[in-house]
Scaffold this active site. Structure first.
Site, PDB file in Angstrom:
ATOM      1  N   LEU A  19       0.237  -1.488  -0.464  1.00 38.22           N
ATOM      2  CA  LEU A  19       0.519   0.146   0.439  1.00 38.22           C
ATOM      3  C   LEU A  19       0.616   1.680  -0.691  1.00 38.22           C
ATOM      4  O   LEU A  19       0.367   2.058  -0.154  1.00 38.22           O
ATOM      5  CB  LEU A  19      -0.466  -0.154   1.645  1.00 38.22           C
ATOM      6  CG  LEU A  19      -2.311  -1.084   1.600  1.00 38.22           C
ATOM      7  CD1 LEU A  19      -2.125  -1.562   2.550  1.00 38.22           C
ATOM      8  CD2 LEU A  19      -3.090  -1.052   0.233  1.00 38.22           C
ATOM      9  N   THR A  65      11.601  -3.690   2.331  1.00 29.63           N
ATOM     10  CA  THR A  65      10.728  -4.238   3.451  1.00 29.63           C
ATOM     11  C   THR A  65      11.499  -5.886   3.234  1.00 29.63           C
ATOM     12  O   THR A  65      12.234  -6.064   2.804  1.00 29.63           O
ATOM     13  CB  THR A  65       9.352  -4.058   2.658  1.00 29.63           C
ATOM     14  OG1 THR A  65       8.066  -4.799   3.818  1.00 29.63           O
ATOM     15  CG2 THR A  65       8.748  -4.183   1.334  1.00 29.63           C
ATOM     16  N   LYS A  69      15.039  -6.116   5.158  1.00 31.94           N
ATOM     17  CA  LYS A  69      15.780  -5.266   6.073  1.00 31.94           C
ATOM     18  C   LYS A  69      17.302  -4.985   6.988  1.00 31.94           C
ATOM     19  O   LYS A  69      17.656  -4.534   6.906  1.00 31.94           O
ATOM     20  CB  LYS A  69      14.564  -5.125   7.345  1.00 31.94           C
ATOM     21  CG  LYS A  69      13.385  -4.293   6.505  1.00 31.94           C
ATOM     22  CD  LYS A  69      12.335  -4.515   8.000  1.00 31.94           C
ATOM     23  CE  LYS A  69      11.003  -4.086   7.096  1.00 31.94           C
ATOM     24  NZ  LYS A  69       9.558  -3.787   7.908  1.00 31.94           N
ATOM     25  N   ASP A 105       9.676   2.179  11.794  1.00 34.94           N
ATOM     26  CA  ASP A 105       8.798   0.657  12.001  1.00 34.94           C
ATOM     27  C   ASP A 105       8.579   1.101  13.330  1.00 34.94           C
ATOM     28  O   ASP A 105       7.751   0.913  13.985  1.00 34.94           O
ATOM     29  CB  ASP A 105       9.269  -0.849  12.217  1.00 34.94           C
ATOM     30  CG  ASP A 105       9.021  -0.873  10.107  1.00 34.94           C
ATOM     31  OD1 ASP A 105       8.201  -0.316   9.797  1.00 34.94           O
ATOM     32  OD2 ASP A 105      10.237  -1.650   9.838  1.00 34.94           O
ATOM     33  N   GLY A 129       5.629 -14.182  19.058  1.00 37.49           N
ATOM     34  CA  GLY A 129       6.944 -13.636  17.628  1.00 37.49           C
ATOM     35  C   GLY A 129       8.111 -13.155  18.367  1.00 37.49           C
ATOM     36  O   GLY A 129       8.160 -12.293  19.318  1.00 37.49           O
ATOM     37  N   GLY A 131      10.591 -13.442  15.604  1.00 37.96           N
ATOM     38  CA  GLY A 131      11.353 -11.903  13.838  1.00 37.96           C
ATOM     39  C   GLY A 131      11.495 -10.911  13.560  1.00 37.96           C
ATOM     40  O   GLY A 131      11.718 -10.094  15.159  1.00 37.96           O
ATOM     41  N   GLY A 132      11.408 -10.323  12.684  1.00 36.20           N
ATOM     42  CA  GLY A 132      12.929  -8.853  12.853  1.00 36.20           C
ATOM     43  C   GLY A 132      11.685  -7.330  12.780  1.00 36.20           C
ATOM     44  O   GLY A 132      11.358  -6.620  14.072  1.00 36.20           O
ATOM     45  N   THR A 155       9.603 -21.173  18.438  1.00 39.93           N
ATOM     46  CA  THR A 155      10.831 -21.843  18.534  1.00 39.93           C
ATOM     47  C   THR A 155      11.341 -20.670  19.707  1.00 39.93           C
ATOM     48  O   THR A 155      11.542 -19.476  19.752  1.00 39.93           O
ATOM     49  CB  THR A 155      11.714 -21.432  17.693  1.00 39.93           C
ATOM     50  OG1 THR A 155      10.668 -21.760  16.053  1.00 39.93           O
ATOM     51  CG2 THR A 155      12.592 -22.302  16.977  1.00 39.93           C
ATOM     52  N   TYR A 223      -2.513  -5.913   8.139  1.00 38.63           N
ATOM     53  CA  TYR A 223      -2.620  -4.345   8.265  1.00 38.63           C
ATOM     54  C   TYR A 223      -4.264  -4.929   8.084  1.00 38.63           C
ATOM     55  O   TYR A 223      -4.619  -5.222   6.118  1.00 38.63           O
ATOM     56  CB  TYR A 223      -2.224  -3.316   7.686  1.00 38.63           C
ATOM     57  CG  TYR A 223      -0.882  -3.555   6.860  1.00 38.63           C
ATOM     58  CD1 TYR A 223      -0.262  -3.810   7.138  1.00 38.63           C
ATOM     59  CD2 TYR A 223      -1.306  -4.168   5.444  1.00 38.63           C
ATOM     60  CE1 TYR A 223       1.095  -4.015   6.019  1.00 38.63           C
ATOM     61  CE2 TYR A 223      -0.551  -4.548   4.401  1.00 38.63           C
ATOM     62  CZ  TYR A 223       0.541  -4.286   4.812  1.00 38.63           C
ATOM     63  OH  TYR A 223       2.004  -4.237   3.839  1.00 38.63           O
TER      64      TYR A 223
HETATM   65  P1  NAP Z   1       9.656 -13.113  10.065  1.00 35.10           P
HETATM   66  O1  NAP Z   1      11.347 -12.323  10.813  1.00 35.10           O
HETATM   67  O2  NAP Z   1       9.697 -13.850   9.019  1.00 35.10           O
HETATM   68  O3  NAP Z   1       9.290 -13.922  11.836  1.00 35.10           O
HETATM   69  C1  NAP Z   1       8.166 -14.290  11.398  1.00 35.10           C
HETATM   70  C2  NAP Z   1       7.620 -14.748  12.927  1.00 35.10           C
HETATM   71  O4  NAP Z   1       5.599 -15.575  12.751  1.00 35.10           O
HETATM   72  C3  NAP Z   1       8.476 -15.889  13.874  1.00 35.10           C
HETATM   73  O5  NAP Z   1       8.306 -15.765  14.971  1.00 35.10           O
HETATM   74  C4  NAP Z   1       7.815 -17.372  13.251  1.00 35.10           C
HETATM   75  O6  NAP Z   1       7.501 -18.500  14.430  1.00 35.10           O
HETATM   76  C5  NAP Z   1       6.031 -16.878  13.472  1.00 35.10           C
HETATM   77  N1  NAP Z   1       5.567 -17.696  12.780  1.00 35.10           N
HETATM   78  C6  NAP Z   1       5.483 -18.190  11.105  1.00 35.10           C
HETATM   79  N2  NAP Z   1       4.567 -19.236  11.543  1.00 35.10           N
HETATM   80  C7  NAP Z   1       4.520 -19.514  12.728  1.00 35.10           C
HETATM   81  C8  NAP Z   1       2.889 -20.827  13.164  1.00 35.10           C
HETATM   82  N3  NAP Z   1       2.667 -20.599  11.716  1.00 35.10           N
HETATM   83  N4  NAP Z   1       2.970 -20.391  14.133  1.00 35.10           N
HETATM   84  C9  NAP Z   1       3.833 -19.754  14.744  1.00 35.10           C
HETATM   85  N5  NAP Z   1       4.571 -18.879  14.374  1.00 35.10           N
HETATM   86  C10 NAP Z   1       4.715 -18.882  13.656  1.00 35.10           C
HETATM   87  O7  NAP Z   1       8.680 -11.839  10.066  1.00 35.10           O
HETATM   88  P2  NAP Z   1       8.823 -10.750  10.588  1.00 35.10           P
HETATM   89  O8  NAP Z   1       9.308  -9.562   9.631  1.00 35.10           O
HETATM   90  O9  NAP Z   1       9.051 -10.167  11.218  1.00 35.10           O
HETATM   91  O10 NAP Z   1       6.797  -9.628   9.785  1.00 35.10           O
HETATM   92  C11 NAP Z   1       5.789 -10.403  11.337  1.00 35.10           C
HETATM   93  C12 NAP Z   1       5.142  -9.661  10.911  1.00 35.10           C
HETATM   94  O11 NAP Z   1       5.290  -8.300  11.209  1.00 35.10           O
HETATM   95  C13 NAP Z   1       4.328  -9.647   8.885  1.00 35.10           C
HETATM   96  O12 NAP Z   1       3.292 -10.549   9.246  1.00 35.10           O
HETATM   97  C14 NAP Z   1       4.617  -8.552   8.889  1.00 35.10           C
HETATM   98  O13 NAP Z   1       3.555  -7.798   7.567  1.00 35.10           O
HETATM   99  C15 NAP Z   1       3.927  -7.490  10.258  1.00 35.10           C
HETATM  100  N6  NAP Z   1       4.871  -5.916   9.950  1.00 35.10           N
HETATM  101  C16 NAP Z   1       4.356  -4.922  10.427  1.00 35.10           C
HETATM  102  C17 NAP Z   1       4.269  -4.092   9.952  1.00 35.10           C
HETATM  103  C18 NAP Z   1       3.571  -2.500   9.895  1.00 35.10           C
HETATM  104  O14 NAP Z   1       3.527  -1.742   9.092  1.00 35.10           O
HETATM  105  N7  NAP Z   1       2.021  -2.968  10.371  1.00 35.10           N
HETATM  106  C19 NAP Z   1       5.668  -3.061   9.828  1.00 35.10           C
HETATM  107  C20 NAP Z   1       6.151  -4.581   9.954  1.00 35.10           C
HETATM  108  C21 NAP Z   1       6.045  -6.027  10.076  1.00 35.10           C
HETATM  109  P3  NAP Z   1       9.335 -18.983  14.677  1.00 35.10           P
HETATM  110  O15 NAP Z   1      10.657 -17.890  15.214  1.00 35.10           O
HETATM  111  O16 NAP Z   1       8.577 -20.241  15.256  1.00 35.10           O
HETATM  112  O17 NAP Z   1       9.407 -19.802  13.080  1.00 35.10           O
END
Ligand code: NAP
Length: 278
Positions: A19, A65, A69, A105, A129, A131-132, A155, A223
């Site tokens: 978006l 993104t 990142k 962010d 969570g 992750g990043g 994890t 979102y």
């Molecule tokens: P990432 O680094 O790939 O981390 C993914 C996280 O989700 C990890 O903690 C992972 O757990 C967990 N996960 C994935 N599948 C799962 C499942 N089936 N059950 C339980 N946990 C699960 O991703 P990220 O970059 O942190 O992004 C995470 C989310 O934040 C995304 O949806 C993204 O769209 C959102 N986000 C939004 C904004 C915004 O401006 N609104 C900004 C940044 C990110 P494991 O470690 O166990 O794999």
């Protein structure tokens, strides 16, 4: 586009769903700035060249993104303290022609909470969570003086690595019943897992979610309306999705690129309209 039109854009893969062009272009147009915001789909191999190309005077900067990142951080000539703590760059700015990395962010996550008068300095928070995105959330919560933060992840070792990297008042947990002792005193539950985009699964059992105090906010960074937000609404909790955060991080990027006050309401309206149409 004239020869003097300058460019900003989003570097990621994939980027087609984003978006950002909608609300960033609305902001440039509202302030009559001759800038076009583009989508720059970029593979891992193409990233160094794409980033280097921003040195050209036509470019005012970029957003970064998923999945770039963390790597973008290593390609900058300088980075802000917040980007360093988050270990990630989501905004590239030019400083005297050199590339400077920022992380918007972090303030973007806090902005909707501040607008709602949340006092995080008195609040226990559970972050789902590790992750990043979760790392950026924890940096934001620490910046806001949050006294008690729990990082809960599928994890557990990843949650422990995040806690070790950031230090401070951080505890870790899995996503099952062990989370109850933390959830039942939390004023804010944040979903920073990637689960909001996939199917109908909740990131934690509903029986655990139900132990959250009745007035606590459920904040999902995704979102759109996720299974977690639907379940929380049905249980009577106030909720917040990630659209305002998305726009707030973009508004901070706009401020850094242009030095001007971002027209936040225009950006949010444009993002809401585009999100509804999808
Ligand atoms: P990432 O680094 O790939 O981390 C993914 C996280 O989700 C990890 O903690 C992972 O757990 C967990 N996960 C994935 N599948 C799962 C499942 N089936 N059950 C339980 N946990 C699960 O991703 P990220 O970059 O942190 O992004 C995470 C989310 O934040 C995304 O949806 C993204 O769209 C959102 N986000 C939004 C904004 C915004 O401006 N609104 C900004 C940044 C990110 P494991 O470690 O166990 O794999």
């Amino acid at each position: 586009m004239s020869r003097t039109t300058r460019l900003a854009g989003l570097i990621g893969f994939p980027v087609e769903h984003s978006l950002s062009p909608v609300f960033q272009q609305a902001a440039f147009d509202a302030l009559c700035l001759d800038v076009r915001y583009e989508l720059w789909s970029t593979s891992e191999d193409e990233l160094p060249e794409r980033v280097a190309s921003l040195r050209d005077d036509r470019f005012i900067g970029a957003n970064v993104t998923v999945p770039h990142k963390e790597r973008a951080f290593t390609l900058m000539e300088s980075v802000s303290d917040v980007a360093r703590r988050a270990g990630a760059v989501n905004t590239i700015v030019k400083r005297d022609g050199a590339l400077h990395g920022e992380n918007t962010d972090v303030p973007g996550f806090l902005a909707p909470l501040q607008q709602r008068g949340f006092d995080l300095s008195r609040m226990n928070v559970v972050v789902l969570g590790a992750g990043g995105a979760a790392r950026g959330v924890v940096v934001a919560l620490q910046t806001a003086g949050c006294p008690h933060i729990v990082v809960a992840n599928r994890t557990i070792e990843r949650a422990e690595r995040l806690a070790a990297a950031l230090g401070g008042p951080l505890q870790t947990s899995g996503l099952g019943d062990t989370l109850i002792s933390h959830i039942e005193t939390a004023g804010l539950l944040v979903n920073a897992t990637a689960l909001g985009w996939q199917g109908d699964r909740l990131p934690l059992p509903e029986t655990v979610l139900q132990t959250l105090p009745p007035t606590s906010l459920v904040y999902d960074l995704t979102y759109r309306e996720t299974p977690l937000l639907r379940a929380a609404t049905q249980l009577g909790y106030p909720t917040l999705d990630g659209l305002e955060m998305l726009v707030a991080q973009g508004a901070e990027s706009f401020r850094l690129w242009t030095g001007q006050e971002p027209p936040y309401d225009i950006m949010l309206d444009a993002a809401r309209t585009a999100a509804k149409a999808r």
